[in-house]
Design a protein around this motif. Structure first.
Motif, PDB file in Angstrom:
ATOM      1  N   ILE A  87     -24.843 -39.911 -26.712  1.00 18.80           N
ATOM      2  CA  ILE A  87     -25.942 -40.154 -25.985  1.00 18.80           C
ATOM      3  C   ILE A  87     -27.321 -39.782 -26.816  1.00 18.80           C
ATOM      4  N   PHE A  88     -27.167 -39.219 -27.933  1.00 18.94           N
ATOM      5  CA  PHE A  88     -28.237 -39.167 -28.741  1.00 18.94           C
ATOM      6  C   PHE A  88     -28.641 -40.193 -29.668  1.00 18.94           C
ATOM      7  N   PHE A  89     -28.974 -41.300 -29.056  1.00 22.66           N
ATOM      8  CA  PHE A  89     -29.213 -42.470 -29.951  1.00 22.66           C
ATOM      9  C   PHE A  89     -30.744 -42.550 -30.154  1.00 22.66           C
ATOM     10  N   CYS A  90     -31.224 -43.756 -30.887  1.00 22.29           N
ATOM     11  CA  CYS A  90     -32.505 -43.681 -31.346  1.00 22.29           C
ATOM     12  C   CYS A  90     -33.526 -43.681 -30.223  1.00 22.29           C
ATOM     13  N   GLY A  91     -33.348 -44.189 -28.980  1.00 24.03           N
ATOM     14  CA  GLY A  91     -34.310 -44.044 -27.910  1.00 24.03           C
ATOM     15  C   GLY A  91     -34.250 -42.822 -27.176  1.00 24.03           C
ATOM     16  N   THR A  92     -33.437 -42.104 -27.505  1.00 22.44           N
ATOM     17  CA  THR A  92     -33.230 -40.760 -26.532  1.00 22.44           C
ATOM     18  C   THR A  92     -33.068 -39.410 -27.302  1.00 22.44           C
ATOM     19  N   ARG A  93     -33.199 -39.402 -28.604  1.00 18.61           N
ATOM     20  CA  ARG A  93     -32.727 -38.433 -29.622  1.00 18.61           C
ATOM     21  C   ARG A  93     -33.761 -37.431 -29.419  1.00 18.61           C
ATOM     22  N   ARG A  94     -34.887 -38.019 -29.553  1.00 20.44           N
ATOM     23  CA  ARG A  94     -36.250 -36.753 -29.729  1.00 20.44           C
ATOM     24  C   ARG A  94     -36.120 -36.241 -28.476  1.00 20.44           C
ATOM     25  N   LEU A  95     -36.287 -36.906 -27.354  1.00 22.59           N
ATOM     26  CA  LEU A  95     -36.507 -36.131 -25.828  1.00 22.59           C
ATOM     27  C   LEU A  95     -35.483 -35.272 -25.775  1.00 22.59           C
ATOM     28  N   LEU A  96     -34.202 -35.768 -25.935  1.00 21.04           N
ATOM     29  CA  LEU A  96     -32.949 -34.571 -25.705  1.00 21.04           C
ATOM     30  C   LEU A  96     -33.006 -33.576 -26.294  1.00 21.04           C
ATOM     31  N   ARG A  97     -33.314 -33.505 -27.763  1.00 21.11           N
ATOM     32  CA  ARG A  97     -33.448 -32.525 -28.538  1.00 21.11           C
ATOM     33  C   ARG A  97     -34.775 -31.547 -28.125  1.00 21.11           C
ATOM     34  N   TRP A  98     -35.697 -32.180 -27.685  1.00 18.00           N
ATOM     35  CA  TRP A  98     -36.827 -31.332 -27.159  1.00 18.00           C
ATOM     36  C   TRP A  98     -36.516 -30.398 -25.799  1.00 18.00           C
ATOM     37  N   LEU A  99     -35.532 -31.267 -25.117  1.00 16.64           N
ATOM     38  CA  LEU A  99     -34.924 -30.514 -23.829  1.00 16.64           C
ATOM     39  C   LEU A  99     -33.846 -29.295 -24.293  1.00 16.64           C
ATOM     40  N   GLY A 100     -33.717 -29.468 -25.558  1.00 20.07           N
ATOM     41  CA  GLY A 100     -32.787 -28.362 -25.900  1.00 20.07           C
ATOM     42  C   GLY A 100     -31.347 -28.687 -26.166  1.00 20.07           C
ATOM     43  N   GLY A 101     -31.240 -30.230 -26.116  1.00 20.91           N
ATOM     44  CA  GLY A 101     -29.832 -30.962 -26.385  1.00 20.91           C
ATOM     45  C   GLY A 101     -29.284 -30.726 -27.918  1.00 20.91           C
ATOM     46  N   ILE A 102     -28.086 -30.442 -27.984  1.00 17.30           N
ATOM     47  CA  ILE A 102     -27.524 -30.216 -29.290  1.00 17.30           C
ATOM     48  C   ILE A 102     -26.260 -31.388 -29.494  1.00 17.30           C
ATOM     49  N   PRO A 103     -26.427 -32.582 -30.332  1.00 14.76           N
ATOM     50  CA  PRO A 103     -25.354 -33.348 -30.241  1.00 14.76           C
ATOM     51  C   PRO A 103     -23.987 -32.758 -30.900  1.00 14.76           C
ATOM     52  N   VAL A 104     -22.918 -33.095 -30.271  1.00 14.88           N
ATOM     53  CA  VAL A 104     -21.437 -32.532 -30.827  1.00 14.88           C
ATOM     54  C   VAL A 104     -20.578 -33.801 -30.885  1.00 14.88           C
ATOM     55  N   ASN A 105     -19.694 -33.649 -31.819  1.00 17.37           N
ATOM     56  CA  ASN A 105     -18.377 -34.695 -31.835  1.00 17.37           C
ATOM     57  C   ASN A 105     -17.266 -33.403 -31.284  1.00 17.37           C
ATOM     58  N   ARG A 106     -16.779 -33.803 -30.037  1.00  9.93           N
ATOM     59  CA  ARG A 106     -15.632 -33.073 -29.334  1.00  9.93           C
ATOM     60  C   ARG A 106     -14.395 -33.215 -30.143  1.00  9.93           C
TER      61      ARG A 106
END
Length: 203
Positions: A87-106
């Protein structure tokens, strides 16, 4: 009327200083406005602890994310949450990280636990949020990853319940694991049984 409907609303001033995000007025206004338009309240308390694992359930709908993020903005609390890396692709990455998101590979849970523990060590004070079910769909058995992460990162577990009938996000009940993962998960499920998600048949 459910008992938590009489609980006090959580405001930015109630957030411990070490967990405040320091976002601007616009962000706090936006979060509060989304909650108000949806008829939602955030009630209870955020304990004054160094490290917190917010265990959020029942997780039965994408709306949980909407109300959860609005609550984080309204309270101005710095909460880190784990999301699928897809879900952390080019169009959402900056916003999601600003919201506290941490991308993970499960696919590599051992590495994930080590990475989260290292992040907690670097930042000192930290709040994580996780859905113990790990998915919006009904599952017969919850994974114990959130327990292992809370232990590795030295976080105290605080429950955050979504109750859609009363439109309350209830925060503050503490949970202390006893080391038996299956028994701990059974106890946590029982704690959340008082709340009703958007799709209760999936809990």
């Amino acid at each position: 009327m459910q008992p938590w409907q009489s609980y006090r609303d959580i405001s930015p001033a109630d957030i411990p200083a070490n967990l405040r995000a320091g976002r601007g007025r616009l962000a706090k206004w936006f979060g509060a406005t989304v909650l108000r338009l949806g008829g939602w309240r955030v009630v209870g308390e955020v304990p004054d602890l160094k490290r917190i694992m917010l265990c959020a359930a029942p997780h039965t709908s994408n709306w949980d994310f909407v109300w959860g993020m609005a609550a984080i903005l309204k309270m101005d609390c710095q909460v880190r949450w784990l999301g699928k890396h897809t879900i952390f692709f080019c169009g959402t990455r900056r916003l999601l990280r600003w919201l506290g998101g941490i991308p993970v590979n499960r696919d590599n849970p051992a590495s994930l636990i080590a990475d989260v523990a290292a992040l907690a060590e670097r930042e000192g004070s930290i709040a994580f949020a996780m859905a113990p079910e790990g998915t919006r769909k009904k599952v017969d058995k919850w994974k114990s990853g959130f327990l292992r992460i809370s232990q590795a990162a030295d976080c105290q577990i605080v429950l955050a319940g979504f109750d859609f009938p009363s439109r309350c996000l209830v925060i503050g009940e503490r949970f202390t694991p006893n080391g038996d993962s299956e028994a701990d998960i059974a106890r946590i499920k029982q704690c959340f049984s008082r709340y009703s998600g958007k799709n209760p048949e999936q809990f």
